[in-house]
Design an enzyme around this catalytic site. Structure first.
Site, PDB file in Angstrom:
ATOM      1  N   ALA A  34     -38.965  23.956   7.746  1.00 37.08           N
ATOM      2  CA  ALA A  34     -39.123  24.301   9.163  1.00 37.08           C
ATOM      3  C   ALA A  34     -38.852  25.777   9.418  1.00 37.08           C
ATOM      4  O   ALA A  34     -38.113  26.440   8.684  1.00 37.08           O
ATOM      5  CB  ALA A  34     -38.188  23.451  10.013  1.00 37.08           C
ATOM      6  N   GLY A  79     -37.758  20.723   4.690  1.00 37.96           N
ATOM      7  CA  GLY A  79     -38.904  19.961   5.153  1.00 37.96           C
ATOM      8  C   GLY A  79     -40.053  19.971   4.169  1.00 37.96           C
ATOM      9  O   GLY A  79     -40.878  19.060   4.164  1.00 37.96           O
ATOM     10  N   GLU A  82     -39.442  17.175   1.933  1.00 34.91           N
ATOM     11  CA  GLU A  82     -39.688  15.940   2.679  1.00 34.91           C
ATOM     12  C   GLU A  82     -41.185  15.619   2.730  1.00 34.91           C
ATOM     13  O   GLU A  82     -41.587  14.459   2.631  1.00 34.91           O
ATOM     14  CB  GLU A  82     -39.091  16.054   4.077  1.00 34.91           C
ATOM     15  CG  GLU A  82     -37.556  16.065   4.036  1.00 34.91           C
ATOM     16  CD  GLU A  82     -36.910  16.318   5.382  1.00 34.91           C
ATOM     17  OE1 GLU A  82     -36.139  15.455   5.826  1.00 34.91           O
ATOM     18  OE2 GLU A  82     -37.175  17.378   5.973  1.00 34.91           O
ATOM     19  N   GLU A 103     -30.255  21.512   4.149  1.00 33.19           N
ATOM     20  CA  GLU A 103     -30.013  21.511   5.594  1.00 33.19           C
ATOM     21  C   GLU A 103     -28.527  21.529   5.953  1.00 33.19           C
ATOM     22  O   GLU A 103     -28.160  21.955   7.064  1.00 33.19           O
ATOM     23  CB  GLU A 103     -30.691  20.293   6.236  1.00 33.19           C
ATOM     24  CG  GLU A 103     -32.204  20.407   6.380  1.00 33.19           C
ATOM     25  CD  GLU A 103     -32.956  19.914   5.157  1.00 33.19           C
ATOM     26  OE1 GLU A 103     -34.159  19.673   5.259  1.00 33.19           O
ATOM     27  OE2 GLU A 103     -32.335  19.776   4.074  1.00 33.19           O
TER      28      GLU A 103
END
Length: 226
Positions: A34, A79, A82, A103
């Site tokens: 992100a 992300g 992910e 994170e």
């Protein structure tokens, strides 16, 4: 995420597409995750909607009955990992970068599917350790843990992508019946998350669909006729 969502939908509806390959632009990153600056500026409500849409997009990757391969050239973190974990197979370029879910350094958790998909790959204690420490892994270690399926050496990013695309074509006609490959993917991705009896029912329905397909009729007849 919107671009990825639209690309997956386009590929899903295109009968000429048999396998999907996701790759980053350039050699440094598959995906860096992100935009932290964006997360710093937007409201909590916006962040929630962002995570919700990411969940929907990555679920769409898993639910699409076409094999999805992540070509990990460069770093794959947060992300980005992910996204990669939502793909069916992950092929990494050796020594091109690291992967992980850092994170924790931001005081948050891997919030676009990371806590759920990682535990299904490596087990509870290992997933907790990786997320709570936030440490990054070389791709060889990620392969040993089952996060990455294969690590391949390549002289350049272009050579790596050629290798991955050649591998992807091995699942396409005339090498493989891609409808069968796609429904194997659907049986596993959905079946792993539901009770065994329900998974067996899904398997039977998908098998019935394949038995009525031209691919299966040709394949079975060819086998009988040697």
């Amino acid at each position: 995420m919107r671009d990825l969502d639209e690309a997956v939908l386009t590929a899903r509806f295109d009968d000429a597409v048999h396998v999907i390959v996701l790759a980053g632009a350039g050699e440094k990153f598959f995906c860096a995750g992100a935009d932290i600056g964006m997360l710093n500026d937007v409201t909590p409500a916006y962040k929630y909607q962002f995570c919700l849409h990411a969940n929907e997009t990555l679920n769409r990757i898993e639910h699409t009955p076409k094999l999805v391969i992540a070509a990990l050239g460069g770093h794959c973190v947060g992300g980005g990992l992910e996204i990669a974990m939502a793909c069916d197979l992950r092929i990494a370029r050796q020594d091109s970068g690291k992967c992980g879910v850092p994170e924790i350094a931001l005081g948050v958790l891997p919030g676009t599917g990371g806590t759920q998909r990682l535990v299904r790959m490596v087990g509870k204690s290992r997933a907790i350790e990786l997320m709570a420490s936030g440490r990054l892994l070389a791709y060889d270690e990620a392969r040993a843990l089952g996060i990455v399926d294969d690590v391949r050496s390549a002289a350049s990013d272009a050579q790596f992508m050629d290798d991955v695309l050649s591998y992807a074509r091995s699942f396409c006609p005339p090498n493989k019946a891609s409808l069968s490959v796609g429904l194997i993917k659907r049986a596993v991705q959905t079946g792993a998350e539901i009770p065994l009896e329900s998974g067996l029912a899904l398997e039977r329905e998908l098998q019935a669909r394949l038995f009525s397909s031209a691919d299966a009729k040709e394949g079975i007849a060819a086998f009988v006729e040697k």
